[in-house]
Design an enzyme around this catalytic site. Structure first.
Site, short mmCIF file in Angstrom:
data_model
loop_
_atom_site.label_atom_id
_atom_site.label_comp_id
_atom_site.label_asym_id
_atom_site.label_seq_id
_atom_site.Cartn_x
_atom_site.Cartn_y
_atom_site.Cartn_z
N GLU A 1 0.91 -10.10 -17.62
CA GLU A 1 0.58 -9.05 -16.64
C GLU A 1 0.09 -7.77 -17.32
OE1 GLU A 1 3.81 -7.61 -14.18
OE2 GLU A 1 5.29 -8.03 -15.72
N HIS B 1 7.84 -32.70 -25.76
CA HIS B 1 7.44 -33.53 -24.60
C HIS B 1 6.06 -33.13 -24.09
CE1 HIS B 1 11.39 -35.32 -24.54
NE2 HIS B 1 11.91 -34.12 -24.66
N ARG C 1 1.57 1.61 -5.89
CA ARG C 1 1.72 0.57 -4.85
C ARG C 1 0.40 -0.10 -4.52
NH1 ARG C 1 6.45 0.94 -2.04
NH2 ARG C 1 5.53 -0.15 -0.28
N LYS D 1 5.48 -10.70 -19.14
CA LYS D 1 5.08 -9.35 -19.56
C LYS D 1 3.72 -9.38 -20.25
CE LYS D 1 7.99 -6.81 -17.84
NZ LYS D 1 7.99 -7.78 -16.77
N LYS E 1 3.09 -2.82 -7.40
CA LYS E 1 4.50 -2.72 -7.77
C LYS E 1 5.39 -3.48 -6.81
CE LYS E 1 8.08 -1.42 -10.06
NZ LYS E 1 8.36 -2.14 -11.33
N GLU F 1 10.30 -14.48 -19.41
CA GLU F 1 10.06 -13.06 -19.11
C GLU F 1 9.11 -12.45 -20.13
OE1 GLU F 1 10.34 -11.21 -16.74
OE2 GLU F 1 10.20 -9.18 -17.55
N ASN G 1 0.28 -0.61 6.25
CA ASN G 1 0.74 -1.41 5.13
C ASN G 1 1.29 -2.69 5.72
OD1 ASN G 1 1.80 -2.45 2.79
ND2 ASN G 1 3.56 -1.10 2.73
N GLY G 2 0.83 -3.85 5.25
CA GLY G 2 1.34 -5.13 5.78
C GLY G 2 0.18 -6.00 6.23
N TRP H 1 -3.80 -1.68 -1.43
CA TRP H 1 -3.88 -2.92 -2.22
C TRP H 1 -4.45 -3.94 -1.25
CZ3 TRP H 1 -1.37 -7.87 -2.70
CH2 TRP H 1 -1.64 -8.52 -3.92
N CYS I 1 0.87 -1.17 0.00
CA CYS I 1 0.00 0.00 0.00
C CYS I 1 0.91 1.23 0.00
CB CYS I 1 -0.87 0.02 1.25
SG CYS I 1 -1.88 -1.44 1.41
#
Ligand code: AGP
Length: 615
Positions: free
Chosen positions: A491, A507, A27, A488, A610, A484, A101-102, A75, A2
């Site tokens: 997300e 396979h 955030r 990208k 983030k 990667e 935050n947490g 968040w 947050c």
């Protein structure tokens, strides 16, 4: 996860706090709220949704003016993103407000005890218990900082807390354990924030807070103590990011600005790390060379994109330094009961320096007696503070949730560490190290060249906006690049995207291939292990024979692949291990452009934040 801002001084607290929250919205943006002591009481406003909703609320129902205040952008962890669950949370009398935050892990027990004592809790959050506990303690201490110390000693879990009380209108109090909080110090004013971006427009003089500390802000100064009341000595530092760096620099999105900044970020991360003789001098790696010579295993722990950087680092550590290297998602690391000891070097890679999974992994490593080296982009953050040594990347503030320039600088830092290990252990001659350093010095220019040729990639991305699946293949260091690229696209474009080792295709995954399915293939240099190049050309033929639309990333001059590429993206010729620095860039641009074509929010994708500061 947050964003938190606190202010005390002579300006309009609401103006300072709201501007700071805007800088921290990356955030988390499920809800936002503010609180201001005024006229002997406490005024607060909070709304679900983005900061814009709170701004509208404040326009319709302005709060009284005040020069002290706190704010929060959330968040969600406990409780849905609703008005009631938005921060700040107040006690029943409305005399104390707190933002958090947490995660408070023992909140259920505390909640039950408070209810038994007659408190009415109005939200589903863990945070609200703190408001009621502070009110209880303040009724005895009449001192918010002391009340905060007493409350923090009863909390379990990770938290940053910032609070105000109507009876102390010129005071803001903060506390932290396992969660970010930095102090900004100005002339006759002081700031608290989750990230320096919130206050660097006003001051660049900052104080980092240690574990289990409480900070009391007044106009005339800042006092820091432990939870036990002991006065703490504090370390001040100068924030060298300027406010402009946190703006978009003329781009539509922070992500585009940060993609464009990659040449400079790579160059800045190389700066000052080589002496006049061409030998590496990693001063901040404060682990004696003698200890590094004893290292018998390297273990890299990280999450997401940083984990992909670790996968690439493995090739460099094993090839240059000849040390066994394991790479593990930090969230899995400590639960597999890893074999660690004093001769294990654990490398924690993190842009934010606050990722809880990575922080807990490095803690576990240190408990096992291992040395920990952090590779981090955020000065003063928790992960480097809790490590034995740190190698900072110098990407500058990365605001977009999707990591780009931080990733390239993580690769550079990993290459430097691998080379440094080779240097101190004599695994490579000085002239061989100088040759790699010269190759690295060319990379900013090579990345720039890639950026100048991205228009066909943008056109291709727009043409694929209607697709619902893209596969990514790679071999050797191209395999983590494929992972990667897939991340990208996931997300940003909210598409199914998956990366595979190309050799794994037959396979199972090749069953996914059907007519016109876009498949991106990262082709290794034909000058390296030519057998790898031949095999991936066969892989391209296999998928093309089954109808795939092949999008091939290959180095200039590699004509072998041309007949099998429906779309050919050229990257500069680089040494085998350094190819990810140029091959990743087209995949970043591809994902960003496709997301834009789909009308997605690029800088703040849905469901993401983030910095993930909870496990
Ligand atoms: C990557 O684009 C994401 N933002 C995410 O995977 C990120 O890399 C991961 O959460 C690790 O973050 P950190 O580098 O700040 O520790």
């Amino acid at each position: 996860m947050c964003g938190i801002v606190g202010y005390v001084g002579s300006r309009s607290a609401l103006d300072v706090v709201m501007a700071g929250l805007k800088r921290l919205e990356y955030r988390g943006y499920d809800s936002a709220g503010v609180a201001v002591p005024a006229d002997g009481g406490l005024a607060a406003a909070k709304k679900a949704g983005k900061l814009l909703n709170l701004e509208k609320e404040l326009t319709e129902r302005p709060l009284p003016a005040g020069t002290t205040g706190i704010g929060h952008t959330r968040w969600a962890t406990h409780g849905a993103p609703t008005d009631d669950n938005a921060h700040p949370h107040l006690d029943n009398a409305g005399r104390v407000a707190v933002v958090h935050n947490g995660i408070i892990e023992n909140f259920a027990v505390l909640r039950a005890e408070l209810a038994e004592r007659g408190h009415e809790l109005l939200s589903e959050t863990d945070t609200e218990v703190v408001a009621h506990l502070l009110a209880e303690e303040f009724s005895v201490t009449a001192d918010l900082a002391e009340a905060m110390r007493l409350v923090c000693r009863r909390l379990e879990g990770a938290f940053t807390l910032v609070a105000v009380h109507a009876d102390e209108p010129g005071v803001v109090v903060g506390a932290r354990r396992n969660s970010p909080l930095v102090v900004g110090v100005g002339e006759g004013e002081a700031f608290l924030a989750s990230d320096v971006a919130a206050f660097i427009a006003h001051t660049r003089s900052a104080i980092e807070l240690g574990q289990d500390q409480v900070v009391e802000l007044r106009r005339d100064g800042v006092t820091v103590t432990g939870f036990d009341g002991s006065v703490a000595d504090v370390r001040s530092y100068h924030v060298d990011w300027d406010a402009a760096a946190a703006e978009k620099g003329g781009h539509d999105y922070f992500m585009l600005k940060e993609i464009a900044e990659q040449p400079k970020a790579v160059a800045d991360t190389l700066l000052g790390r080589v002496d006049a003789s061409g030998a590496l001098t990693l001063d901040e790696v404060r682990i004696p060379a003698a200890e590094l010579r004893e290292v018998d295993k390297v273990v890299i722990v990280a999450c997401g994109t940083a984990f992909h950087a670790g996968l690439i680092a493995k090739y460099a550590v094993e090839h240059w330094a000849r040390i066994p290297c394991e790479v593990e998602p930090a969230s899995e690391f400590r639960y597999r009961d890893p074999i660690l000891g004093s001769r294990s070097l654990v490398i924690a890679v993190s842009q934010s320096g606050e990722t809880m999974d990575t922080l807990m992994a490095l803690r576990h490593a240190r408990e096992q007696g291992s040395k920990v080296l952090a590779i981090c982009n955020t000065n003063g953050s928790t992960i480097p503070r809790e490590s034995d040594a740190v190698l900072y990347t110098h990407a500058g503030p990365e605001v977009a949730v999707a990591s780009t320039k931080a990733f390239l600088t993580q690769l550079v830092a990993c290459y430097l560490v691998a080379l440094y290990l080779a240097q101190v252990r004599g695994a490579k001659w000085a002239d061989e190290i100088r040759a790699v350093v010269r190759d690295l010095a060319r990379m900013p220019g090579e990345v720039e060249r890639v950026l100048e040729t991205m228009e066909p990639v943008r056109e291709l991305a727009r043409s694929l906006a209607g697709k619902d699946t893209v596969l990514f293949l790679g071999r050797h260091v191209g395999h983590p690049v494929a992972l990667e690229g897939a991340l990208k696209l996931k997300e940003l474009a909210y598409m199914h995207a998956e990366g595979f080792a190309a050799g794994e295709l037959k396979h199972g995954p090749i069953a996914l291939v059907e007519e016109d399915l876009p498949v991106v293939v990262v082709v290794p240099s034909p000058r390296g292990r030519s057998v790898l190049h031949d095999k991936i050309v066969s892989n391209i033929q296999e998928i093309r024979a089954r109808g795939a639309r092949t999008i091939v990333i290959a180095e200039e001059g590699d004509e072998t692949v041309a007949p099998y590429a429906d779309h050919l993206v050229r990257v500069p010729v680089t040494p085998v291990l350094l190819q990810p620095l140029v091959a990743t860039v087209p995949l970043q641009v591809f994902a960003c452009e496709l997301a834009t074509a789909r009308g997605n929010e690029v800088d703040q994708p849905r469901n993401l934040a983030k910095s993930v500061t909870v496990e």
